[in-house]
Write a protein that holds these residues in place. Sequence first.
Motif, PDB file in Angstrom:
ATOM      1  N   GLN A   1       0.731  -1.088  -0.007  1.00 22.36           N
ATOM      2  CA  GLN A   1      -0.010   0.041  -0.043  1.00 22.36           C
ATOM      3  C   GLN A   1       1.023   1.238  -0.023  1.00 22.36           C
ATOM      4  O   GLN A   1       1.566   1.285   0.871  1.00 22.36           O
ATOM      5  CB  GLN A   1      -0.775  -0.022   1.229  1.00 22.36           C
TER       6      GLN A   1
ATOM      7  N   GLU B   1      -0.836   4.566   3.745  1.00 17.33           N
ATOM      8  CA  GLU B   1      -1.116   3.764   4.683  1.00 17.33           C
ATOM      9  C   GLU B   1      -2.181   4.523   5.840  1.00 17.33           C
ATOM     10  O   GLU B   1      -2.170   5.677   6.166  1.00 17.33           O
ATOM     11  CB  GLU B   1       0.308   3.804   5.815  1.00 17.33           C
TER      12      GLU B   1
ATOM     13  N   SER C   1      -4.544   4.596   9.270  1.00 17.99           N
ATOM     14  CA  SER C   1      -4.602   4.059  10.746  1.00 17.99           C
ATOM     15  C   SER C   1      -5.671   4.981  11.507  1.00 17.99           C
ATOM     16  O   SER C   1      -5.981   6.174  11.216  1.00 17.99           O
ATOM     17  CB  SER C   1      -3.131   4.345  11.363  1.00 17.99           C
TER      18      SER C   1
END
Lengths: 114, 110
Positions: free
Chosen positions: B2, B5, B7
């Motif tokens: 990927q 990223e 989160s």
Amino acid sequence: DAGVIQSPRHEVTEMGQEVTLRCKPISGHDYLFWYRQTMMRGLELLIYFNNNVPIDDSGMPEDRFSAKMPNASFSTLKIQPSEPRDSAVYFCASRTSGVNNEQFFGPGTRLTVL
Amino acid sequence: TQLLEQSPQFLSIQEGENLTVYCNSSSVFSSLQWYRQEPGEGPVLLVTVVTGGEVKKLKRLTFQFGDARKDSSLHITAAQPGDTGLYLCAGSYNDYKLSFGAGTTVTVRA
């Protein structure tokens, strides 16, 4: 207005069989995209067309995959022969020209290869 | 691999709480989009950010594009159960291809 139409919505097949997924983009859209979504790899671009011409197929995993767009209102993604690792949700999306324009996604085809 | 990223990967909160989702990359993007996807459906565009440092608001959702155009965040204020879904960021390199992050699954409990 109808959005992007995909068929079938669900496909279950056995390993080695040919699978054909279909897409009808939004009328007037000149870009069409095929994506694959899995839990492991997320949403991946496979190929995209502009005015029915394939522009970038670098995301197509291997020769077993092929895509065509014979006219502005229809595209197919074919897998032959299919393998269990091809199991995923396949999305078609379309958009008009112009950078940053929205891509409109279809509802997807959930493919299961046994 | 990927390029973007995201989160956290999963986020579960109570109705009324705030949440923030992050999208980071080592690459500079010409633009970045945020999509929301519900089960059994395709992603739907929420917003496009183009200028470094840009902030856009969509009702209770606030989107920010980093100054260097390498990162972005999505903040939801007073989350509601209807905000439940998979949130995806996608970057563009000034062409028509989008590179998607892995997504953040948000669950808002009533």
